[in-house]
Write a protein that holds these residues in place. Structure first.
Motif, PDB file in Angstrom:
ATOM      1  N   MET A   1       0.742  -1.254   0.101  1.00 56.45           N
ATOM      2  CA  MET A   1      -0.139  -0.020   0.001  1.00 56.45           C
ATOM      3  C   MET A   1       0.795   1.170   0.219  1.00 56.45           C
ATOM      4  SD  MET A   1      -3.033   1.219   2.815  1.00 56.45           S
ATOM      5  CE  MET A   1      -1.787   1.432   3.959  1.00 56.45           C
ATOM      6  N   THR A   2       0.691   2.239  -0.905  1.00 50.30           N
ATOM      7  CA  THR A   2       1.308   3.436  -0.882  1.00 50.30           C
ATOM      8  C   THR A   2       0.684   4.525   0.131  1.00 50.30           C
ATOM      9  OG1 THR A   2      -0.077   3.998  -2.844  1.00 50.30           O
ATOM     10  CG2 THR A   2       2.214   3.342  -3.137  1.00 50.30           C
ATOM     11  N   LEU A   3       1.264   5.529   0.372  1.00 53.54           N
ATOM     12  CA  LEU A   3       0.790   6.459   1.490  1.00 53.54           C
ATOM     13  C   LEU A   3      -0.147   7.206   1.064  1.00 53.54           C
ATOM     14  CD1 LEU A   3       4.338   7.517   2.981  1.00 53.54           C
ATOM     15  CD2 LEU A   3       2.869   6.020   4.028  1.00 53.54           C
ATOM     16  N   PRO A   4      -0.916   7.496   2.044  1.00 55.43           N
ATOM     17  CA  PRO A   4      -2.512   8.599   1.693  1.00 55.43           C
ATOM     18  C   PRO A   4      -1.875   9.804   1.356  1.00 55.43           C
ATOM     19  CG  PRO A   4      -2.516   7.727   3.896  1.00 55.43           C
ATOM     20  CD  PRO A   4      -1.344   6.862   3.336  1.00 55.43           C
ATOM     21  N   VAL A   5      -2.679  10.772   0.832  1.00 56.15           N
ATOM     22  CA  VAL A   5      -2.317  12.103   0.649  1.00 56.15           C
ATOM     23  C   VAL A   5      -3.248  12.763   1.671  1.00 56.15           C
ATOM     24  CG1 VAL A   5      -2.315  14.285  -0.516  1.00 56.15           C
ATOM     25  CG2 VAL A   5      -0.991  12.003  -1.258  1.00 56.15           C
ATOM     26  N   ALA A   6      -2.975  13.879   2.436  1.00 58.67           N
ATOM     27  CA  ALA A   6      -3.871  14.479   3.298  1.00 58.67           C
ATOM     28  C   ALA A   6      -4.594  15.758   2.784  1.00 58.67           C
ATOM     29  CB  ALA A   6      -2.974  15.311   4.553  1.00 58.67           C
ATOM     30  N   VAL A   7      -5.987  15.873   2.846  1.00 63.36           N
ATOM     31  CA  VAL A   7      -6.730  17.050   2.245  1.00 63.36           C
ATOM     32  C   VAL A   7      -6.922  18.016   3.762  1.00 63.36           C
ATOM     33  CG1 VAL A   7      -8.940  17.587   1.560  1.00 63.36           C
ATOM     34  CG2 VAL A   7      -8.051  15.462   1.053  1.00 63.36           C
ATOM     35  N   THR A   8      -6.323  19.121   3.541  1.00 59.79           N
ATOM     36  CA  THR A   8      -6.421  20.043   4.573  1.00 59.79           C
ATOM     37  C   THR A   8      -7.104  21.164   4.322  1.00 59.79           C
ATOM     38  OG1 THR A   8      -4.496  21.155   3.707  1.00 59.79           O
ATOM     39  CG2 THR A   8      -4.070  19.383   5.313  1.00 59.79           C
ATOM     40  N   GLY A   9      -7.829  21.474   3.006  1.00 60.62           N
ATOM     41  CA  GLY A   9      -8.549  22.523   2.868  1.00 60.62           C
ATOM     42  C   GLY A   9      -9.642  22.093   1.728  1.00 60.62           C
ATOM     43  N   VAL A  10     -11.033  22.387   1.766  1.00 60.59           N
ATOM     44  CA  VAL A  10     -11.840  22.158   0.741  1.00 60.59           C
ATOM     45  C   VAL A  10     -12.665  23.525   0.655  1.00 60.59           C
ATOM     46  CG1 VAL A  10     -12.059  19.914   1.138  1.00 60.59           C
ATOM     47  CG2 VAL A  10     -13.678  21.144   2.301  1.00 60.59           C
ATOM     48  N   GLY A  11     -13.219  23.569  -0.477  1.00 62.30           N
ATOM     49  CA  GLY A  11     -14.088  24.680  -0.817  1.00 62.30           C
ATOM     50  C   GLY A  11     -14.872  24.721  -2.029  1.00 62.30           C
ATOM     51  N   SER A  12     -16.095  25.036  -1.912  1.00 63.16           N
ATOM     52  CA  SER A  12     -16.961  24.605  -3.294  1.00 63.16           C
ATOM     53  C   SER A  12     -18.107  25.736  -3.293  1.00 63.16           C
ATOM     54  CB  SER A  12     -17.698  23.227  -2.811  1.00 63.16           C
ATOM     55  OG  SER A  12     -18.800  23.563  -1.866  1.00 63.16           O
ATOM     56  N   VAL A  13     -18.429  26.060  -4.610  1.00 61.68           N
ATOM     57  CA  VAL A  13     -19.401  26.673  -4.974  1.00 61.68           C
ATOM     58  C   VAL A  13     -20.440  25.812  -5.786  1.00 61.68           C
ATOM     59  CG1 VAL A  13     -20.436  28.856  -6.002  1.00 61.68           C
ATOM     60  CG2 VAL A  13     -18.307  28.813  -5.125  1.00 61.68           C
ATOM     61  N   THR A  14     -21.581  25.756  -5.504  1.00 64.75           N
ATOM     62  CA  THR A  14     -22.593  24.759  -6.252  1.00 64.75           C
ATOM     63  C   THR A  14     -24.007  25.384  -6.303  1.00 64.75           C
ATOM     64  OG1 THR A  14     -23.215  23.457  -4.383  1.00 64.75           O
ATOM     65  CG2 THR A  14     -21.308  22.760  -5.462  1.00 64.75           C
ATOM     66  N   PRO A  15     -24.798  24.784  -7.149  1.00 63.42           N
ATOM     67  CA  PRO A  15     -26.157  24.984  -6.899  1.00 63.42           C
ATOM     68  C   PRO A  15     -26.816  25.169  -5.606  1.00 63.42           C
ATOM     69  CG  PRO A  15     -25.904  23.782  -8.930  1.00 63.42           C
ATOM     70  CD  PRO A  15     -24.732  23.818  -8.033  1.00 63.42           C
ATOM     71  N   LEU A  16     -26.429  24.339  -4.616  1.00 60.40           N
ATOM     72  CA  LEU A  16     -26.677  24.318  -3.369  1.00 60.40           C
ATOM     73  C   LEU A  16     -26.263  25.383  -2.504  1.00 60.40           C
ATOM     74  CD1 LEU A  16     -26.608  20.545  -2.778  1.00 60.40           C
ATOM     75  CD2 LEU A  16     -28.703  22.078  -2.770  1.00 60.40           C
ATOM     76  N   GLY A  17     -25.332  26.310  -3.061  1.00 53.41           N
ATOM     77  CA  GLY A  17     -24.825  27.266  -2.092  1.00 53.41           C
ATOM     78  C   GLY A  17     -23.437  27.619  -2.245  1.00 53.41           C
ATOM     79  N   VAL A  18     -23.029  28.690  -1.447  1.00 58.29           N
ATOM     80  CA  VAL A  18     -21.402  29.008  -1.651  1.00 58.29           C
ATOM     81  C   VAL A  18     -20.941  28.462  -0.177  1.00 58.29           C
ATOM     82  CG1 VAL A  18     -19.575  30.665  -1.554  1.00 58.29           C
ATOM     83  CG2 VAL A  18     -21.686  31.032  -2.987  1.00 58.29           C
ATOM     84  N   GLY A  19     -19.954  27.299  -0.323  1.00 61.94           N
ATOM     85  CA  GLY A  19     -19.399  26.798   0.863  1.00 61.94           C
ATOM     86  C   GLY A  19     -19.594  25.372   1.053  1.00 61.94           C
ATOM     87  N   ALA A  20     -18.239  24.635   1.247  1.00 59.14           N
ATOM     88  CA  ALA A  20     -18.522  23.167   1.495  1.00 59.14           C
ATOM     89  C   ALA A  20     -19.473  22.689   2.464  1.00 59.14           C
ATOM     90  CB  ALA A  20     -17.193  22.566   1.549  1.00 59.14           C
ATOM     91  N   ALA A  21     -19.413  23.635   3.565  1.00 58.26           N
ATOM     92  CA  ALA A  21     -20.362  23.162   4.802  1.00 58.26           C
ATOM     93  C   ALA A  21     -21.924  23.326   4.355  1.00 58.26           C
ATOM     94  CB  ALA A  21     -19.991  23.958   5.827  1.00 58.26           C
ATOM     95  N   VAL A  22     -22.033  24.366   3.515  1.00 56.26           N
ATOM     96  CA  VAL A  22     -23.670  24.543   3.088  1.00 56.26           C
ATOM     97  C   VAL A  22     -23.813  23.259   2.173  1.00 56.26           C
ATOM     98  CG1 VAL A  22     -24.997  25.861   1.621  1.00 56.26           C
ATOM     99  CG2 VAL A  22     -23.373  26.977   3.222  1.00 56.26           C
ATOM    100  N   LEU A  23     -22.978  22.836   1.228  1.00 52.87           N
ATOM    101  CA  LEU A  23     -23.113  21.816   0.343  1.00 52.87           C
ATOM    102  C   LEU A  23     -23.511  20.458   1.167  1.00 52.87           C
ATOM    103  CD1 LEU A  23     -23.019  20.564  -2.454  1.00 52.87           C
ATOM    104  CD2 LEU A  23     -20.426  20.134  -2.146  1.00 52.87           C
TER     105      LEU A  23
END
Length: 390
Positions: A1-23
């Protein structure tokens, strides 16, 4: 197994709204943003986030990417400057159609027309905004473009070719020329409803949006005290070599990409506790996708909760893989799978499946909280990500 890569930030704009938490919250609440057979980001006003100059020099898809990236970079703790040398940071933003023009008439051209349309313009703008000087480009594998960007960046970080990456996808193709083309191809839902895996499904609904993630090595993230939101554990890809729009009917190439992603992550089908499917709502695509999942996962598929979030966001094309990765990470981190909006009568011809019809708590598998997100693009581009909770 190879090492995973970390996700330290996410952001989105979608029809459901602005922001990943809103999504994430609106999806779990069982809401949809599709109105009148279209999924527009009606709550997004570029003027609220970008200067007049930035708005004028960026097509709508790039504007969406800039705003999503600001959220991701801020969450990663990069707001006061880059934590790594700028030449060691990648920037990859996938898109299927780039700056799709509202009008194809030559008389509407300006000196900015070509720069606005270029698929790489979102990545270029992000590099300028943050001072990123590593390699930057656009992946353009149609509906798989966003997932491709994440997979390529993960590989580069693992190999030590980059310290970090700002990656994702963006699309704003809900314009008359594109909509009419998809309608003539019989892909758009004539009823204006998107019901993936439903017995009465009749096509997809157009959407627009952007999803951006900040990736870095786990060691790098820990060294600077960053919160790890999730892990990119594995990536697999393949090509159908079959048709410009239709998926390979036997499902074999997509299944190969799924197997490769699992092997890359070092996990088995039984380790998965959630699948965020491509699930467009077209009869042909849904059938081929489930066939691929069954070939790749075998008997385990029947007991793995799965859903499609395109019923709530619309089909985001090049942004889809990135946005759906953010959705999957939120589901794994929060322990709750979002439902397939509007699905009440699953198509029995697809076989035994564990459809998420309403928000459901996820049970960790033998190796933890792990999910799979697959993106199957026009032209036969298959990209699959295995993601994990932090």
């Amino acid at each position: 197994m190879t090492l995973p890569v970390a996700v330290t930030g996410v952001g989105s704009v979608t029809p459901l709204g602005v922001g990943a938490a809103v999504l994430a919250s609106r999806l779990v609440a069982g809401e949809t943003a599709l109105v009148g057979g279209d999924g527009r980001c009606v709550e997004f006003d570029a003027g609220e986030f970008l200067t007049r100059r930035e708005s004028r020099r960026n097509a709508r898809f790039a504007q969406l990417a800039l705003v999503a990236a600001d959220e991701a970079v801020h969450q990663a703790g990069w707001s006061n400057g880059l934590p790594y040398p700028p030449e060691e940071i990648l920037c990859i933003v996938g898109t299927g159609l780039g700056g799709a023009p509202e009008s194809p008439q030559g008389t509407d051209a300006t000196p900015l027309t070509v720069p606005l349309m270029m698929a790489n313009s979102a990545a270029a703008s992000l590099c300028t905004r943050y001072g990123i000087r590593g390699e930057s480009f656009a992946t353009s594998g149609a509906c798989a473009a966003g997932a491709q960007a994440i997979g390529v960046a993960m590989g580069a970080i693992r190999r030590g070719e980059a310290a970090a990456a700002v990656v994702g996808g963006a699309e704003a193709a809900s314009v008359p020329l594109i909509c009419e083309s998809f309608a003539q191809a019989g892909a758009l839902s004539p009823t204006g409803r998107c019901v993936p895996f439903g017995a009465d499904r009749d096509g997809f609904v157009m959407g627009e949006g952007a999803g951006i993630l900040v990736l870095e090595s786990v060691a790098g993230a820990r060294a600077r005290g960053a919160e790890i939101l999730g892990l990119v554990m594995g990536y697999g890809a393949s090509s159908d070599a079959h048709h410009v729009t239709a998926p390979s009917p036997d499902g074999v190439p997509a299944a190969q990409a799924m197997r490769r992603a699992l092997a890359d992550a070092g996990v088995a089908p039984e380790d998965l506790c959630y699948i965020n499917t491509h699930g467009t709502g077209t009869p042909l695509n849904d059938e081929a996708e489930i066939r691929s999942l069954r070939l790749a996962l075998g008997d385990a598929l029947a007991s793995i909760p799965l859903s499609s979030t395109k019923a709530a966001t619309g089909h985001l094309f090049g942004a889809g893989g990135a946005v759906e990765s953010i959705i999957t990470l939120a589901a794994l981190r929060g322990g709750t799978a979002p439902p397939t909006y509007g699905l009440s009568e699953p198509d029995r011809r697809l076989g035994e499946l564990d459809h998420v019809l309403s928000a459901r708590a996820l049970k960790p598998g033998p190796s933890g909280v792990i999910g799979l997100s697959d993106s199957l693009g026009f032209g036969g581009h298959n990209s699959v990500l295995v993601l994990g909770a932090p």
